[in-house]
Design an enzyme around this catalytic site. Structure first.
Site: not given
Length: 233
Positions: A129, A142
Site C-alpha cells: 500500500s 496498518y
C-alpha cells in the site's frame, strides 16, 4: 493469449473473492490455472480454498490444496490483507497481532510452504500500500504492517535471487472498489489528491501483478512498484 508452445502457469491468489483480489483473478484466469483463497466471501471460481490467515497453519494448507489440485506451483499473489483502523488511543493487542498475522507473517508462511515446489522462474507478488510510506491518520499500525511487508519483500528477494525466484510487491493508491464503504466526498478527496484525476480500479493493479508474474519481468525482483496514479505527489 497462451500459445501451444507456452506453459500454462499455476498461481495461488489470497483474498481473491472481491476487490483488488477479484480483479487479479479475473486478469489471470484466462492464461493461468488459478487457486483462489477466501476467508468469508465465497468466490465464483472453480478452484477455491477457504482459510483464516490469522491461523499460522493456514498458509501451508493453501499451498497443499493448490498442489493437490494442479500438481505444480509457479506463483503466489499475497493480496489478502487486514485494513482495520488502528487509532493510537484504542490499542488492542489482539487486533494488532491479527493485522500483522495477515499482512506480514502469512506472507512468510506462504513462501516457506511454497519453496519446495517453486522452480527457477517462479514469482511471488505481495500487495502492499502507499500507506507504507504515507502513514494514514488513525491507521498507523496498518501502515507499519505494510512497511514491514515491503522490507520483507526486499529481503526475501535477495535471499532467493540465486535460485531464480523473484519476489516483488505492488503498492496501490486509492482504489475504487464497491465494498470499500467510501462516501462520495471521500472519493472526491482521493481524486483531488491524485495527479491523474481519478481513483484507480482493481484492473489497474491486476495488470501490474500479471506483468510481475510473467517472464517479461524476469529481471525484476525486490521492487515495490507504486501504482497510484500519482497519489499525493
Amino acid at each position: 493469449m497462451v500459445t501451444g508452445k507456452e506453459r500454462r502457469k499455476t498461481v495461488l491468489v489470497t483474498g481473491g473473492a472481491r476487490g483488488i483480489g477479484a480483479g487479479i483473478v479475473s486478469a489471470l484466469r484466462d492464461t493461468h490455472d488459478v487457486m483462489v483463497h477466501y476467508n468469508t466471501t465465497i468466490p465464483i471460481h472453480d478452484a477455491v480454498v477457504q482459510g483464516d490467515l490469522t491461523d499460522p497453519e493456514t498458509p501451508a494448507r493453501l499451498i497443499a490444496a493448490t498442489m493437490e489440485r494442479f500438481g505444480r506451483l509457479d506463483g503466489v499473489v499475497h493480496n489478502a490483507g487486514d485494513i482495520s483502523v488502528s487509532p493510537l488511543d484504542a490499542f488492542t493487542p489482539k487486533a494488532y497481532h491479527e493485522m500483522f498475522d495477515v499482512n506480514l507473517f502469512s506472507a512468510q508462511g506462504l513462501l516457506s510452504a511454497a519453496m519446495p515446489h517453486l522452480s527457477r522462474g517462479a514469482a511471488m507478488v505481495n500487495i502492499s500500500s502507499v500507506n507504507a510510506v504515507l502513514p494514514p491518520k488513525g491507521a498507523a499500525m496498518y501502515g507499519a504492517s505494510k512497511a514491514a511487508l515491503d522490507l520483507w519483500t526486499r529481503g526475501a528477494a535477495k535471499e532467493l535471487g540465486p535460485r531464480g525466484i523473484r519476489i516483488n510487491a505492488v503498492a496501490p493508491g486509492a482504489i475504487d472498489v464497491p465494498d470499500a464503504g467510501r462516501d462520495d466526498d471521500l472519493k472526491q478527496a482521493f481524486v483531488d489528491m491524485t495527479a491523474l484525476g481519478r481513483m484507480g480500479t482493481p484492473a489497474d493493479i491486476a495488470g501490474v501483478v500479471a506483468f510481475l508474474l510473467s517472464d517479461a519481468a524476469s529481471y525484476i525482483t525486490g521492487e515495490v512498484l507504486t501504482v497510484s496514479g500519482g497519489y499525493r505527489l
